[in-house]
Design a protein around this motif. Structure first.
Motif, PDB file in Angstrom:
ATOM      1  N   TYR A 197       0.794  -1.116  -0.153  1.00  0.00           N
ATOM      2  CA  TYR A 197      -0.067   0.025  -0.207  1.00  0.00           C
ATOM      3  C   TYR A 197       0.959   1.391  -0.226  1.00  0.00           C
ATOM      4  N   LEU A 198       2.210   1.296   0.697  1.00  0.00           N
ATOM      5  CA  LEU A 198       3.072   2.374   0.602  1.00  0.00           C
ATOM      6  C   LEU A 198       3.438   2.751  -0.801  1.00  0.00           C
ATOM      7  N   VAL A 199       3.468   1.707  -1.594  1.00  0.00           N
ATOM      8  CA  VAL A 199       3.967   2.082  -3.088  1.00  0.00           C
ATOM      9  C   VAL A 199       2.437   2.502  -3.859  1.00  0.00           C
ATOM     10  N   GLY A 200       1.811   1.491  -3.985  1.00  0.00           N
ATOM     11  CA  GLY A 200       0.403   1.732  -4.882  1.00  0.00           C
ATOM     12  C   GLY A 200      -0.495   2.293  -4.287  1.00  0.00           C
ATOM     13  N   GLY A 201      -0.625   2.607  -3.070  1.00  0.00           N
ATOM     14  CA  GLY A 201      -1.748   3.187  -2.475  1.00  0.00           C
ATOM     15  C   GLY A 201      -1.654   4.861  -2.412  1.00  0.00           C
ATOM     16  N   PHE A 202      -0.763   5.389  -3.044  1.00  0.00           N
ATOM     17  CA  PHE A 202      -0.350   6.836  -3.204  1.00  0.00           C
ATOM     18  C   PHE A 202      -0.170   7.106  -4.423  1.00  0.00           C
ATOM     19  N   PRO A 203      -0.510   8.296  -5.184  1.00  0.00           N
ATOM     20  CA  PRO A 203      -0.178   8.912  -6.520  1.00  0.00           C
ATOM     21  C   PRO A 203       1.477   9.044  -6.554  1.00  0.00           C
ATOM     22  N   ASN A 204       1.882   8.182  -7.456  1.00  0.00           N
ATOM     23  CA  ASN A 204       3.555   8.464  -7.629  1.00  0.00           C
ATOM     24  C   ASN A 204       3.686   9.108  -8.789  1.00  0.00           C
ATOM     25  N   LEU A 205       4.745   9.931  -8.881  1.00  0.00           N
ATOM     26  CA  LEU A 205       5.228  10.733 -10.041  1.00  0.00           C
ATOM     27  C   LEU A 205       5.557   9.823 -11.108  1.00  0.00           C
ATOM     28  N   SER A 206       5.553   9.818 -12.196  1.00  0.00           N
ATOM     29  CA  SER A 206       5.847   9.110 -13.501  1.00  0.00           C
ATOM     30  C   SER A 206       7.316   8.588 -13.505  1.00  0.00           C
ATOM     31  N   THR A 207       8.184   9.191 -13.119  1.00  0.00           N
ATOM     32  CA  THR A 207       9.803   9.148 -13.082  1.00  0.00           C
ATOM     33  C   THR A 207      10.099   8.045 -11.788  1.00  0.00           C
ATOM     34  N   PHE A 208       9.000   8.251 -10.617  1.00  0.00           N
ATOM     35  CA  PHE A 208       9.392   7.438  -9.553  1.00  0.00           C
ATOM     36  C   PHE A 208       8.975   6.010  -9.808  1.00  0.00           C
ATOM     37  N   GLN A 209       7.580   5.933 -10.553  1.00  0.00           N
ATOM     38  CA  GLN A 209       7.135   4.623 -10.902  1.00  0.00           C
ATOM     39  C   GLN A 209       7.748   4.098 -11.969  1.00  0.00           C
ATOM     40  N   GLN A 210       8.356   4.676 -13.041  1.00  0.00           N
ATOM     41  CA  GLN A 210       9.078   4.101 -13.837  1.00  0.00           C
ATOM     42  C   GLN A 210      10.497   3.608 -13.461  1.00  0.00           C
ATOM     43  N   ALA A 211      11.028   4.246 -12.617  1.00  0.00           N
ATOM     44  CA  ALA A 211      12.297   3.724 -11.761  1.00  0.00           C
ATOM     45  C   ALA A 211      11.949   2.540 -11.062  1.00  0.00           C
ATOM     46  N   LEU A 212      10.795   2.228 -10.492  1.00  0.00           N
ATOM     47  CA  LEU A 212      10.617   1.171  -9.600  1.00  0.00           C
ATOM     48  C   LEU A 212      10.399  -0.058 -10.610  1.00  0.00           C
ATOM     49  N   ASP A 213       9.575   0.078 -11.636  1.00  0.00           N
ATOM     50  CA  ASP A 213       9.174  -0.743 -12.628  1.00  0.00           C
ATOM     51  C   ASP A 213      10.567  -1.537 -13.368  1.00  0.00           C
ATOM     52  N   VAL A 214      11.485  -0.310 -13.654  1.00  0.00           N
ATOM     53  CA  VAL A 214      12.751  -0.924 -14.115  1.00  0.00           C
ATOM     54  C   VAL A 214      13.512  -1.624 -13.278  1.00  0.00           C
ATOM     55  N   MET A 215      13.705  -1.350 -11.956  1.00  0.00           N
ATOM     56  CA  MET A 215      14.443  -2.290 -11.040  1.00  0.00           C
ATOM     57  C   MET A 215      13.842  -3.620 -10.888  1.00  0.00           C
ATOM     58  N   ALA A 216      12.279  -3.678 -10.789  1.00  0.00           N
ATOM     59  CA  ALA A 216      11.668  -4.801 -10.446  1.00  0.00           C
ATOM     60  C   ALA A 216      12.082  -5.729 -11.689  1.00  0.00           C
ATOM     61  N   LYS A 217      11.780  -5.292 -12.950  1.00  0.00           N
ATOM     62  CA  LYS A 217      11.908  -6.048 -14.007  1.00  0.00           C
ATOM     63  C   LYS A 217      13.482  -6.768 -13.905  1.00  0.00           C
ATOM     64  N   ALA A 218      14.560  -5.622 -13.705  1.00  0.00           N
ATOM     65  CA  ALA A 218      16.014  -6.055 -13.746  1.00  0.00           C
ATOM     66  C   ALA A 218      16.122  -7.201 -12.653  1.00  0.00           C
ATOM     67  N   GLN A 219      15.516  -7.146 -11.619  1.00  0.00           N
ATOM     68  CA  GLN A 219      16.076  -8.017 -10.343  1.00  0.00           C
ATOM     69  C   GLN A 219      15.170  -9.517 -10.949  1.00  0.00           C
ATOM     70  N   GLN A 220      13.951  -9.406 -11.330  1.00  0.00           N
ATOM     71  CA  GLN A 220      13.395 -10.429 -11.706  1.00  0.00           C
ATOM     72  C   GLN A 220      14.237 -11.453 -12.688  1.00  0.00           C
ATOM     73  N   GLN A 221      14.875 -10.716 -13.751  1.00  0.00           N
ATOM     74  CA  GLN A 221      15.649 -11.298 -14.573  1.00  0.00           C
ATOM     75  C   GLN A 221      16.967 -11.885 -14.019  1.00  0.00           C
ATOM     76  N   SER A 222      17.407 -11.127 -13.045  1.00  0.00           N
ATOM     77  CA  SER A 222      18.960 -11.645 -12.387  1.00  0.00           C
ATOM     78  C   SER A 222      18.558 -12.663 -11.429  1.00  0.00           C
ATOM     79  N   ILE A 223      17.621 -12.713 -10.585  1.00  0.00           N
ATOM     80  CA  ILE A 223      17.499 -13.436  -9.536  1.00  0.00           C
ATOM     81  C   ILE A 223      16.385 -14.604  -9.515  1.00  0.00           C
TER      82      ILE A 223
END
Length: 234
Positions: free
Chosen positions: A153-179
């Motif tokens: 909820y701390l991430v999805g329950g608040f309005p996020n700036l597009s740059t912040f949300q994009q950085a989270l998505d990129v990091m999650a995708k990179a981590q998913q591929q690596s581990i």
């Protein structure tokens, strides 16, 4: 809600948080605060007090985002005290045993157990337990960052700036591929002073593989044309 000596008052938008008074976040609610280069979000059911030099988190969770080096956030919990530095984003939650559970989301955060004088760097996808009694940290655990971002909820329950949300998505995708091949567990709560729960996840279903073609039987060799006795092996 602000619980002060003169009663309970609602917290209004765009006002400074008072010091020395208990602030409680209602269930299914949240509070976001802004400062120069830093953001703090407090989750549902969180109770905290702002002191002169530190944040006393009695229960609940928060998200801390710092975009500048040289800034330090001092956090006190029921059973331990931490200093958080660096340019990064993390989430922290008070555990049933009085310690903290911290998860790195972006950047690099330096977390120091004040009385134990032990420090650890927290990177995206890493989970760190701060033990109660100011006894340092448990071993790091890797968690599925994409699932954390999806359910928090701390991430999805608040309005996020597009740059912040994009950085989270990129990091999650990179981590998913690596581990993805190594993450086979989820982390539960810390209930005892020295332990926390590791919840195994079901094994992934292997891809469909066609059974190998049957091997044709091998015909026995044809009988020899001559009937002379075999030679000795010696």
């Amino acid at each position: 809600l602000i619980r002060a000596a003169d009663g309970v008052q609602p917290l209004e938008r765009a006002r400074f948080l008072p010091r020395g008074e208990r602030i409680s976040v209602r269930p299914r609610g949240g509070v976001e605060t802004l400062a120069a280069g830093r953001t703090l979000r407090f989750g549902s059911g969180t109770s905290f007090i702002l002191k002169d030099e530190s944040l006393l988190l009695e229960q609940g969770s928060f998200l801390y985002r710092s975009g500048k080096l040289g800034k330090t956030l001092l956090v006190e919990g029921p059973e331990t005290s931490l200093a958080i530095e660096g340019a990064g984003t993390l989430m922290a939650e008070v555990e049933p045993n009085g310690g903290f559970k911290l998860v790195g989301l972006l950047g690099r955060s330096r977390v120091t157990s004040l009385r134990a004088q032990r420090a650890a760097d927290l990177l995206p996808g890493e989970l760190l337990f701060a033990k109660p009694g100011n006894r340092g940290f448990a071993d790091k655990v890797y968690v599925n960052l994409a699932k954390v971002l999806e359910t928090s909820y701390l991430v999805g329950g608040f309005p996020n700036l597009s740059t912040f949300q994009q950085a989270l998505d990129v990091m999650a995708k990179a981590q998913q591929q690596s581990i993805s091949a190594r993450v086979r567990a989820e982390v539960g709560q810390a209930k005892d002073p020295n332990t926390f729960e590791i919840l195994p996840t079901p094994a992934s279903t292997p891809p469909d593989v066609s059974p190998p073609a049957p091997v044709p039987p091998v015909a026995p060799p044809a009988p020899a044309a001559t009937h002379s006795p075999p030679k000795s092996a010696l």
